[in-house]
Write a protein that holds these residues in place. Sequence first.
Motif, mmCIF file in Angstrom:
data_model
loop_
_atom_site.group_PDB
_atom_site.id
_atom_site.type_symbol
_atom_site.label_atom_id
_atom_site.label_comp_id
_atom_site.label_asym_id
_atom_site.label_seq_id
_atom_site.Cartn_x
_atom_site.Cartn_y
_atom_site.Cartn_z
ATOM 1 N N LYS A 249 -17.564 -0.815 -14.782
ATOM 2 C CA LYS A 249 -16.976 -1.701 -15.794
ATOM 3 C C LYS A 249 -15.694 -1.110 -16.377
ATOM 4 O O LYS A 249 -15.406 -1.216 -17.573
ATOM 5 N N LEU A 250 -14.918 -0.502 -15.490
ATOM 6 C CA LEU A 250 -13.631 0.082 -15.872
ATOM 7 C C LEU A 250 -12.523 -0.580 -15.051
ATOM 8 O O LEU A 250 -11.589 0.075 -14.594
ATOM 9 N N GLU A 251 -12.677 -1.891 -14.894
ATOM 10 C CA GLU A 251 -11.771 -2.632 -14.023
ATOM 11 C C GLU A 251 -10.301 -2.451 -14.405
ATOM 12 O O GLU A 251 -9.460 -2.157 -13.557
ATOM 13 N N ILE A 252 -10.010 -2.638 -15.670
ATOM 14 C CA ILE A 252 -8.611 -2.563 -16.113
ATOM 15 C C ILE A 252 -8.099 -1.129 -16.052
ATOM 16 O O ILE A 252 -6.908 -0.884 -15.792
ATOM 17 N N LEU A 253 -8.998 -0.167 -16.265
ATOM 18 C CA LEU A 253 -8.592 1.239 -16.242
ATOM 19 C C LEU A 253 -8.174 1.680 -14.835
ATOM 20 O O LEU A 253 -7.512 2.712 -14.678
ATOM 21 N N LEU A 254 -8.538 0.898 -13.831
ATOM 22 C CA LEU A 254 -8.104 1.204 -12.467
ATOM 23 C C LEU A 254 -6.580 1.231 -12.378
ATOM 24 O O LEU A 254 -6.005 2.006 -11.604
ATOM 25 N N VAL A 255 -5.936 0.398 -13.167
ATOM 26 C CA VAL A 255 -4.467 0.347 -13.181
ATOM 27 C C VAL A 255 -3.883 1.685 -13.628
ATOM 28 O O VAL A 255 -2.814 2.094 -13.186
ATOM 29 N N VAL A 256 -4.616 2.381 -14.506
ATOM 30 C CA VAL A 256 -4.149 3.674 -15.006
ATOM 31 C C VAL A 256 -4.511 4.797 -14.034
ATOM 32 O O VAL A 256 -3.651 5.537 -13.558
ATOM 33 N N ILE A 257 -5.806 4.920 -13.721
ATOM 34 C CA ILE A 257 -6.251 6.004 -12.846
ATOM 35 C C ILE A 257 -5.645 5.869 -11.452
ATOM 36 O O ILE A 257 -5.334 6.869 -10.792
ATOM 37 N N GLY A 258 -5.457 4.651 -11.020
ATOM 38 C CA GLY A 258 -4.790 4.415 -9.731
ATOM 39 C C GLY A 258 -3.324 4.106 -9.917
ATOM 40 O O GLY A 258 -2.748 3.322 -9.146
ATOM 41 N N GLY A 259 -2.711 4.729 -10.905
ATOM 42 C CA GLY A 259 -1.317 4.434 -11.250
ATOM 43 C C GLY A 259 -0.333 4.617 -10.113
ATOM 44 O O GLY A 259 0.633 3.846 -9.990
ATOM 45 N N VAL A 260 -0.542 5.620 -9.272
ATOM 46 C CA VAL A 260 0.361 5.839 -8.133
ATOM 47 C C VAL A 260 0.313 4.646 -7.184
ATOM 48 O O VAL A 260 1.347 4.176 -6.708
ATOM 49 N N PHE A 261 -0.885 4.119 -6.940
ATOM 50 C CA PHE A 261 -1.025 2.956 -6.057
ATOM 51 C C PHE A 261 -0.324 1.736 -6.661
ATOM 52 O O PHE A 261 0.289 0.948 -5.938
ATOM 53 N N VAL A 262 -0.406 1.618 -7.976
ATOM 54 C CA VAL A 262 0.247 0.500 -8.668
ATOM 55 C C VAL A 262 1.763 0.609 -8.541
ATOM 56 O O VAL A 262 2.455 -0.380 -8.242
ATOM 57 N N LEU A 263 2.299 1.803 -8.770
ATOM 58 C CA LEU A 263 3.748 2.008 -8.679
ATOM 59 C C LEU A 263 4.260 1.740 -7.266
ATOM 60 O O LEU A 263 5.329 1.134 -7.088
ATOM 61 N N GLU A 264 3.504 2.163 -6.281
ATOM 62 C CA GLU A 264 3.903 1.928 -4.890
ATOM 63 C C GLU A 264 3.954 0.431 -4.594
ATOM 64 O O GLU A 264 4.891 -0.059 -3.945
ATOM 65 N N THR A 265 2.949 -0.287 -5.066
ATOM 66 C CA THR A 265 2.896 -1.733 -4.835
ATOM 67 C C THR A 265 4.011 -2.453 -5.578
ATOM 68 O O THR A 265 4.666 -3.351 -5.028
ATOM 69 N N LEU A 266 4.238 -2.063 -6.829
ATOM 70 C CA LEU A 266 5.318 -2.675 -7.613
ATOM 71 C C LEU A 266 6.674 -2.470 -6.959
ATOM 72 O O LEU A 266 7.534 -3.366 -7.000
ATOM 73 N N SER A 267 6.872 -1.301 -6.358
ATOM 74 C CA SER A 267 8.167 -1.032 -5.716
ATOM 75 C C SER A 267 8.416 -2.008 -4.573
ATOM 76 O O SER A 267 9.550 -2.454 -4.354
ATOM 77 N N VAL A 268 7.343 -2.358 -3.832
ATOM 78 C CA VAL A 268 7.475 -3.320 -2.738
ATOM 79 C C VAL A 268 7.769 -4.710 -3.283
ATOM 80 O O VAL A 268 8.656 -5.421 -2.791
ATOM 81 N N ILE A 269 7.040 -5.109 -4.333
ATOM 82 C CA ILE A 269 7.235 -6.435 -4.936
ATOM 83 C C ILE A 269 8.644 -6.572 -5.502
ATOM 84 O O ILE A 269 9.333 -7.578 -5.280
ATOM 85 N N ILE A 270 9.076 -5.559 -6.234
ATOM 86 C CA ILE A 270 10.420 -5.575 -6.822
ATOM 87 C C ILE A 270 11.489 -5.648 -5.740
ATOM 88 O O ILE A 270 12.463 -6.408 -5.846
ATOM 89 N N GLN A 271 11.304 -4.870 -4.682
ATOM 90 C CA GLN A 271 12.285 -4.855 -3.584
ATOM 91 C C GLN A 271 12.402 -6.228 -2.931
ATOM 92 O O GLN A 271 13.511 -6.715 -2.683
#
Length: 324
Positions: A249-271
């Motif tokens: 039940k830490l669904e939203i916290l995944l964005v923090v703990i998996g922050g590197v994965f989020v940044l990598e994905t955002l870079s693709v979306i932004i590009q």
Amino acid sequence: MLEQVILFTIMMGFLVTVLLSPIFIPFLRRLKFGQSIRAEGPKSHQKKSGTPTMGGIVILISVVLTTLVMTGKFSNPTVETFLLLFVTIGYGLLGFLDDFIKVVMKRNLGLTSKQKLVGQIIIAIIFFIIFIQYEFSTIVSIPGTEYSFDLGWFYFIFLLFMLVGGSNAVNITDGLDGLLAGTAAISFGGFAVLAWNQSQYDVAIFSVAIVGAVLGFLVFNAHPAKVFMGDTGSLALGGAIATVAILTKLEILLVVIGGVFVLETLSVIIQVISYKTTGKRVFKMSPLHHHYELVGWSEWRVVVTFWTVGLLFAVIGIYIEVWM
């Protein structure tokens, strides 16, 4: 007793991977299961062409074996254990099919995006059916606050987004020697701490089994890599970490703990958005790790920096959940 189980789980996961890899890598090489390198990628990566891939099979074997053995010693495997293994194996098999098409049928892109998405959705649907039948909570909490809300049946959409998004985000991160193995070890380690804190010991055992397995894989995957995990490993790890977040039940916290994965994905979306709307690229190349390579960083410097950032994110995530 539990501390010993956790320690032995990491050791077993590590040793199984370390012992199997020297057997498995030559086998992959003999079968010519070598990685094809994208022509548009960094020039320095062309020398990696032919490096054995699909090493994620070893990670899967290690995680499944270690989890079943260690949960069996500590307690009987639970529904949580079954769900974790189901998603991990399911996404791993989907990744295996993708890798097989790439290396055997010589189609560099593997499964089409639609085919992969259909497979991911089917696994998510089965997961949700079991999830609802065993009356798991559909409440989502805001980390660090007392706010929460029950999504009810809409939780399926949320769960689908997490599993598909999580697996793809982790898959995107797998682009440099040792990058994903190291960041995955850190992220799963963070969730293991939080699962332990919640007394969800089966989830903690599964998480540290992955920590041990990917650290063992890192012995052969660190620069210069002798083997790549391929989509077999990256999709499995992505589905696994999303499932761990759901069950704790830490669904939203995944964005923090998996922050590197989020940044990598955002870079693709932004590009993609920037190029389609303005014709200009924000990064020299996406995902983000390739950008830093092209500005002159060595591959090892990029990997160690991302590991450090991942560790920082994991610490912040634990702090938010435990002490805020």
